[in-house]
Design a protein around this motif. Structure first.
Motif, PDB file in Angstrom:
ATOM      1  N   ARG A  13       0.913  -1.212  -0.014  1.00 32.74           N
ATOM      2  CA  ARG A  13       0.018  -0.011   0.005  1.00 32.74           C
ATOM      3  C   ARG A  13       0.959   1.264  -0.098  1.00 32.74           C
ATOM      4  NH1 ARG A  13      -4.647  -2.073  -1.991  1.00 32.74           N
ATOM      5  NH2 ARG A  13      -5.454  -3.527  -0.533  1.00 32.74           N
ATOM      6  N   LEU A  14       2.156   1.077   0.448  1.00 34.64           N
ATOM      7  CA  LEU A  14       2.748   2.348   0.251  1.00 34.64           C
ATOM      8  C   LEU A  14       3.435   2.656  -0.876  1.00 34.64           C
ATOM      9  CD1 LEU A  14       5.396   1.356   3.300  1.00 34.64           C
ATOM     10  CD2 LEU A  14       3.783   3.226   3.333  1.00 34.64           C
ATOM     11  N   ASN A  15       3.240   1.697  -2.064  1.00 37.19           N
ATOM     12  CA  ASN A  15       3.451   2.007  -3.358  1.00 37.19           C
ATOM     13  C   ASN A  15       2.377   2.661  -3.944  1.00 37.19           C
ATOM     14  OD1 ASN A  15       6.109   1.157  -3.207  1.00 37.19           O
ATOM     15  ND2 ASN A  15       5.262  -1.139  -4.045  1.00 37.19           N
ATOM     16  N   ASN A  16       1.135   3.043  -3.419  1.00 36.29           N
ATOM     17  CA  ASN A  16       0.186   3.552  -3.846  1.00 36.29           C
ATOM     18  C   ASN A  16       0.340   5.258  -4.496  1.00 36.29           C
ATOM     19  OD1 ASN A  16      -2.935   3.672  -4.275  1.00 36.29           O
ATOM     20  ND2 ASN A  16      -2.868   5.574  -3.042  1.00 36.29           N
ATOM     21  N   SER A  17       0.001   5.373  -5.685  1.00 36.57           N
ATOM     22  CA  SER A  17       0.410   6.683  -6.220  1.00 36.57           C
ATOM     23  C   SER A  17      -0.818   7.357  -6.828  1.00 36.57           C
ATOM     24  CB  SER A  17       1.620   6.665  -7.187  1.00 36.57           C
ATOM     25  OG  SER A  17       1.873   7.815  -7.940  1.00 36.57           O
ATOM     26  N   VAL A  18      -1.439   8.689  -6.366  1.00 35.96           N
ATOM     27  CA  VAL A  18      -2.497   8.987  -7.081  1.00 35.96           C
ATOM     28  C   VAL A  18      -1.888  10.497  -7.713  1.00 35.96           C
ATOM     29  CG1 VAL A  18      -4.293   8.137  -5.579  1.00 35.96           C
ATOM     30  CG2 VAL A  18      -3.288  10.264  -5.051  1.00 35.96           C
ATOM     31  N   LYS A  19      -2.696  10.689  -8.619  1.00 39.67           N
ATOM     32  CA  LYS A  19      -2.403  11.917  -9.331  1.00 39.67           C
ATOM     33  C   LYS A  19      -3.756  12.669  -9.842  1.00 39.67           C
ATOM     34  CE  LYS A  19       1.585  10.191 -11.889  1.00 39.67           C
ATOM     35  NZ  LYS A  19       1.674   8.892 -11.116  1.00 39.67           N
ATOM     36  N   GLY A  20      -3.449  14.097  -9.693  1.00 40.59           N
ATOM     37  CA  GLY A  20      -4.638  14.930 -10.120  1.00 40.59           C
ATOM     38  C   GLY A  20      -5.688  15.144  -9.054  1.00 40.59           C
ATOM     39  N   LYS A  21      -6.490  16.022  -9.497  1.00 45.41           N
ATOM     40  CA  LYS A  21      -7.908  16.406  -8.657  1.00 45.41           C
ATOM     41  C   LYS A  21      -8.597  14.963  -8.423  1.00 45.41           C
ATOM     42  CE  LYS A  21     -11.713  19.274  -9.234  1.00 45.41           C
ATOM     43  NZ  LYS A  21     -12.156  20.494 -10.109  1.00 45.41           N
ATOM     44  N   SER A  22      -9.085  14.214  -9.227  1.00 42.31           N
ATOM     45  CA  SER A  22      -9.824  13.134  -9.201  1.00 42.31           C
ATOM     46  C   SER A  22      -9.109  12.193  -8.695  1.00 42.31           C
ATOM     47  CB  SER A  22     -10.280  12.879 -10.366  1.00 42.31           C
ATOM     48  OG  SER A  22      -9.420  12.575 -11.632  1.00 42.31           O
ATOM     49  N   LYS A  23      -7.780  12.107  -8.266  1.00 39.85           N
ATOM     50  CA  LYS A  23      -7.166  11.089  -7.659  1.00 39.85           C
ATOM     51  C   LYS A  23      -7.027   9.790  -8.476  1.00 39.85           C
ATOM     52  CE  LYS A  23      -6.731  13.681  -4.276  1.00 39.85           C
ATOM     53  NZ  LYS A  23      -5.723  14.767  -4.450  1.00 39.85           N
ATOM     54  N   LYS A  24      -6.551  10.187  -9.874  1.00 38.27           N
ATOM     55  CA  LYS A  24      -6.347   9.101 -10.729  1.00 38.27           C
ATOM     56  C   LYS A  24      -5.136   7.951 -10.379  1.00 38.27           C
ATOM     57  CE  LYS A  24      -9.654   9.897 -14.026  1.00 38.27           C
ATOM     58  NZ  LYS A  24     -10.842   9.643 -13.608  1.00 38.27           N
ATOM     59  N   GLY A  25      -5.112   6.681 -10.517  1.00 35.07           N
ATOM     60  CA  GLY A  25      -4.272   5.770 -10.469  1.00 35.07           C
ATOM     61  C   GLY A  25      -3.994   5.199  -9.057  1.00 35.07           C
ATOM     62  N   GLY A  26      -4.892   5.589  -8.102  1.00 37.83           N
ATOM     63  CA  GLY A  26      -4.872   4.977  -6.906  1.00 37.83           C
ATOM     64  C   GLY A  26      -5.458   3.426  -7.033  1.00 37.83           C
ATOM     65  N   GLN A  27      -4.946   2.773  -5.762  1.00 34.06           N
ATOM     66  CA  GLN A  27      -5.496   1.018  -5.758  1.00 34.06           C
ATOM     67  C   GLN A  27      -6.925   1.178  -5.503  1.00 34.06           C
ATOM     68  OE1 GLN A  27      -2.644  -0.222  -2.759  1.00 34.06           O
ATOM     69  NE2 GLN A  27      -0.688   0.270  -3.950  1.00 34.06           N
ATOM     70  N   CYS A  28      -7.724   0.400  -6.361  1.00 33.74           N
ATOM     71  CA  CYS A  28      -8.940   0.164  -6.270  1.00 33.74           C
ATOM     72  C   CYS A  28      -9.274  -0.888  -5.014  1.00 33.74           C
ATOM     73  CB  CYS A  28      -9.438  -0.784  -7.303  1.00 33.74           C
ATOM     74  SG  CYS A  28      -9.625   0.568  -8.673  1.00 33.74           S
TER      75      CYS A  28
END
Length: 185
Positions: free
Chosen positions: A80-95
């Motif tokens: 879970r430490l490798n989770n990486s989100v980008k932008g206002k809508s938090k794209k790329g986060g783990q589902c």
């Protein structure tokens, strides 16, 4: 004409009665006996902007065990430490789904337990502060000791909130369970 004296210290509010940030802006919801495990109680704090903070409910069995522990955010094959989100809508986060393991609490006696997220959403971030200061989980579970930040759609957030116990319902269930225990002893 006599002027009234005013002590500037009298204007400072009583800091002992101030609510924490989470108490002011989040509504607490609870899951009792998650996955049919007694006292595996989860607390999810919802903000009006769909952000949810995951924590352990005060009745979780974790708070009764007095053994040193650490928090491990490596859940099976997923760190879970490798989770990486980008932008206002938090794209790329783990589902995440309700049974997704966010972290593992590992005791020095060799025992451990998994902490599930309890809801469907996207992992925004985990509380890395718990790695260096695991005591926050026990000392401040509904503020600095939160486990993770989860974001879900408005519909999922509202549906989840409506399915879970409110703070008052949670307290009533605990009171009822305590009464049943007293009657059985």
């Amino acid at each position: 004409m006599e002027q009234e004296k005013f002590d500037i210290l009298d204007s400072i509010p009583d800091l002992n009665n101030l609510k924490s940030f989470t108490e002011r802006y989040f509504s607490k919801r609870y899951i009792i006996d998650f996955d049919n495990i007694k006292n595996n109680d989860i607390m999810i704090m919802f903000h009006s902007n769909r952000i949810a903070l995951l924590g352990l409910a005060p009745s979780h069995f974790f708070f009764k065990k007095d053994v040193e522990y650490k928090i491990n955010f490596s859940a099976g094959k997923v760190n879970r430490l490798n989770n990486s989100v980008k932008g206002k809508s938090k794209k790329g986060g783990q589902c995440l789904v309700p049974n997704s393991v966010i972290c593992k609490v590992e005791y020095t006696d060799g025992s451990s337990f998994d902490v599930p997220c309890g809801m469907k959403g996207t992992l925004v971030e985990v509380n890395e502060e718990l790695i260096e200061h695991p005591e926050l989980l026990k000392e401040m579970p509904d503020s600095d000791g939160f486990i993770a930040i989860i974001l879900s759609s408005i519909a999922i957030s509202e549906a989840t909130k409506n399915e879970l116990l409110t703070h008052e319902e949670y307290l009533n269930v605990l009171k009822k369970n305590e009464t049943l225990c007293d009657e059985n002893n």
